[in-house]
Design an enzyme around this catalytic site. Structure first.
Site, PDB file in Angstrom:
ATOM      1  CB  CYS A 153      21.973  27.430 118.796  1.00 17.28           C
ATOM      2  SG  CYS A 153      20.262  27.211 118.266  1.00 17.28           S
ATOM      3  CD  GLU A 198      19.064  29.334 121.602  1.00 15.30           C
ATOM      4  OE1 GLU A 198      18.022  28.992 120.987  1.00 15.30           O
ATOM      5  OE2 GLU A 198      19.507  28.692 122.553  1.00 15.30           O
ATOM      6  CD  GLU A 211       8.265  22.806 119.996  1.00 13.13           C
ATOM      7  OE1 GLU A 211       7.131  22.295 120.089  1.00 13.13           O
ATOM      8  OE2 GLU A 211       9.127  22.742 120.908  1.00 13.13           O
ATOM      9  CB  CYS A 216      16.887  26.842 118.511  1.00 16.33           C
ATOM     10  SG  CYS A 216      17.163  25.095 118.804  1.00 16.33           S
TER      11      CYS A 216
HETATM   12  N1  THU Z   1      15.254  24.993 121.899  1.00 13.97           N
HETATM   13  C1  THU Z   1      15.655  26.273 121.658  1.00 13.97           C
HETATM   14  O1  THU Z   1      14.861  27.122 121.227  1.00 13.97           O
HETATM   15  N2  THU Z   1      16.946  26.591 121.905  1.00 13.97           N
HETATM   16  C2  THU Z   1      17.896  25.704 122.329  1.00 13.97           C
HETATM   17  O2  THU Z   1      19.069  26.054 122.433  1.00 13.97           O
HETATM   18  C3  THU Z   1      17.516  24.347 122.669  1.00 13.97           C
HETATM   19  C4  THU Z   1      16.122  23.951 122.405  1.00 13.97           C
HETATM   20  C5  THU Z   1      13.862  24.626 121.610  1.00 13.97           C
HETATM   21  C6  THU Z   1      13.693  23.667 120.485  1.00 13.97           C
HETATM   22  C7  THU Z   1      12.369  23.022 120.813  1.00 13.97           C
HETATM   23  O3  THU Z   1      11.328  23.831 120.290  1.00 13.97           O
HETATM   24  C8  THU Z   1      12.294  23.083 122.330  1.00 13.97           C
HETATM   25  O4  THU Z   1      13.291  23.999 122.747  1.00 13.97           O
HETATM   26  C9  THU Z   1      12.527  21.750 123.017  1.00 13.97           C
HETATM   27  O5  THU Z   1      13.690  21.166 122.581  1.00 13.97           O
END
Ligand code: THU
Length: 135
Positions: A97, A62, A51, A60
């Site tokens: 993703c 993925e 983040e 994300c």
């Molecule tokens: N997030 C992911 O890593 N993968 C996803 O498919 C959906 C969301 C993360 C992004 C962010 O850091 C946190 O989850 C909350 O949205």
């Protein structure tokens, strides 16, 4: 769907995703995500969500895993496992993703979604993203 997962070591991949989750940088959402990508040569690339204070620049798990693998020269993939810290819902991959995965993987690519309880669901990419955008 389920038959396909038998040809991969699902447990190993899910455990790699849970392990990757520990590296998540998620001070804003507190929602930690880990992903593990199985390449057709048997290697596994993992990733976590990273983040950013500007929120929109957050990446994300993925995509972290996939971009790590692609930047190391990998192009052929069999499966992806996703694990997250949130207990309310299954950590299904976001739309962005899914589209990025579809750049490299066909409709039979396997996605394993893992809940902290140990419950998991298996999907084909084609089921999660039908009618993919293509040029
Ligand atoms: N997030 C992911 O890593 N993968 C996803 O498919 C959906 C969301 C993360 C992004 C962010 O850091 C946190 O989850 C909350 O949205």
């Amino acid at each position: 769907m389920k038959n396909k997962t038998n040809i991969i070591d699902s447990k190993k991949l899910m455990s790699a995703a849970k392990n990757a989750m520990k590296q998540a940088h998620a001070p804003y959402s507190n929602f930690k995500v880990g992903a593990a990508l199985l390449c057709q040569d048997g290697s596994i690339y993992s990733g976590c969500n990273v983040e950013n204070a500007s929120y929109g620049l957050s990446v994300c798990a993925e995509r972290t895993a996939l971009l790590k693998a692609v930047s190391e020269g990998k192009r052929k993939f069999s499966a992806l496992a996703i694990a997250a810290s949130g207990k309310k819902a299954m950590p299904y991959p976001c739309g962005a993703c899914r589209q990025v995965i579809a750049e490299f993987c066909n409709k039979d690519f396997i996605i394993l979604v893992v809940h902290p309880s140990g419950k998991y669901e298996s999907f084909r990419l084609g089921d999660l993203l039908p009618k993919t955008f293509e040029l």
